[in-house]
Design a protein around this motif. Sequence first.
Motif, PDB file in Angstrom:
ATOM      1  N   VAL A   8       0.881  -1.175   0.000  1.00  0.00           N
ATOM      2  CA  VAL A   8       0.000   0.000   0.000  1.00  0.00           C
ATOM      3  C   VAL A   8       0.915   1.220   0.000  1.00  0.00           C
ATOM      4  O   VAL A   8       1.479   1.599   1.034  1.00  0.00           O
ATOM      5  CB  VAL A   8      -0.938  -0.001   1.220  1.00  0.00           C
ATOM      6  CG1 VAL A   8      -1.971   1.125   1.081  1.00  0.00           C
ATOM      7  CG2 VAL A   8      -1.641  -1.346   1.360  1.00  0.00           C
ATOM      8  N   LEU A  38      -1.549  -1.200  -4.069  1.00  0.00           N
ATOM      9  CA  LEU A  38      -2.668  -0.268  -3.924  1.00  0.00           C
ATOM     10  C   LEU A  38      -2.113   1.110  -3.613  1.00  0.00           C
ATOM     11  O   LEU A  38      -1.105   1.231  -2.910  1.00  0.00           O
ATOM     12  CB  LEU A  38      -3.610  -0.721  -2.801  1.00  0.00           C
ATOM     13  CG  LEU A  38      -4.211  -2.123  -2.926  1.00  0.00           C
ATOM     14  CD1 LEU A  38      -5.029  -2.456  -1.681  1.00  0.00           C
ATOM     15  CD2 LEU A  38      -5.083  -2.223  -4.176  1.00  0.00           C
ATOM     16  N   GLU A  43      -8.589   2.079  -0.724  1.00  0.00           N
ATOM     17  CA  GLU A  43      -8.562   0.820  -1.478  1.00  0.00           C
ATOM     18  C   GLU A  43      -8.220  -0.345  -0.560  1.00  0.00           C
ATOM     19  O   GLU A  43      -8.808  -1.424  -0.640  1.00  0.00           O
ATOM     20  CB  GLU A  43      -7.527   0.901  -2.605  1.00  0.00           C
ATOM     21  CG  GLU A  43      -7.867   1.829  -3.738  1.00  0.00           C
ATOM     22  CD  GLU A  43      -6.761   1.833  -4.776  1.00  0.00           C
ATOM     23  OE1 GLU A  43      -6.822   0.996  -5.699  1.00  0.00           O
ATOM     24  OE2 GLU A  43      -5.816   2.635  -4.641  1.00  0.00           O
ATOM     25  N   HIS A  49      -9.312  -7.159  -0.587  1.00  0.00           N
ATOM     26  CA  HIS A  49      -7.912  -7.529  -0.786  1.00  0.00           C
ATOM     27  C   HIS A  49      -7.417  -8.357   0.401  1.00  0.00           C
ATOM     28  O   HIS A  49      -7.495  -7.923   1.541  1.00  0.00           O
ATOM     29  CB  HIS A  49      -7.056  -6.271  -0.944  1.00  0.00           C
ATOM     30  CG  HIS A  49      -7.592  -5.308  -1.951  1.00  0.00           C
ATOM     31  ND1 HIS A  49      -7.382  -5.448  -3.315  1.00  0.00           N
ATOM     32  CD2 HIS A  49      -8.372  -4.203  -1.808  1.00  0.00           C
ATOM     33  CE1 HIS A  49      -7.990  -4.467  -3.954  1.00  0.00           C
ATOM     34  NE2 HIS A  49      -8.596  -3.705  -3.063  1.00  0.00           N
TER      35      HIS A  49
END
Length: 237
Positions: A8, A38, A43, A49
């Motif tokens: 991330v 991401l 998200e 996820h």
Amino acid sequence: MTYRALIVEDDPRAADALRSYLTRYGREVGASFSVEVLGSALEFLDGRHTADIVFLDIGLPGINGMEAAEIMRQTDEVTPIVFVTDLAQYAVRGYAVDALDFMVKPVTYEDFALRMGRAMRVMGRNADTAVSIPTTDGTRIVPVRDIIYVEILRHDLYWHVAGQTEPLRVRGSLTAEEGRLGARFCRISASHLVNMGQVSVVRGSGVTMSDGTELAFSRTRKKAALEALARFAGGSV
């Protein structure tokens, strides 16, 4: 096995560096990583996820990485988090969300590889104790011992879990889950993957699970399934 890594990170160069480090590390230690990147905490928190390890930048736009980790820990106390940041002052707060480690940018491969040894040990333990299942209500972390069986109908997986009145339904592949769940589980047909620790009765035609469900062997899988169940009962799995 293949470990799922979630990066991330809103800086594409930093994300690409971590991805390349994972590929290189996997080659060196004989591991495999499936990597998803991401760009925001939103998200990351949308429940779609799943991961065996999360590399989480703290300086994300909007909801920052530390806030995202605090939200994640409300439903997932297991998945290791490695913060990747240039904000070293957050290190103390990381203990509150049980962060596995911190990597300070710019991350070198030597530092990455050194810290991944510990991460691999944690992921190895987690693979035997819990799995993440991405449902429409968010990702569920389920102890492996509580999974009774997994079945596939069309393209949907139904996870039957002890103590749950309804199965958890997600899109997926039974073959992929067979590889993820490991030796405790046995494929008895094209449609059913059973937790051998949850089998209460074995018959020539099939098994009865701990919840009373009767499942049949397929002709092509019967011999291998009976052998696997015998090994499990004998303590060799």
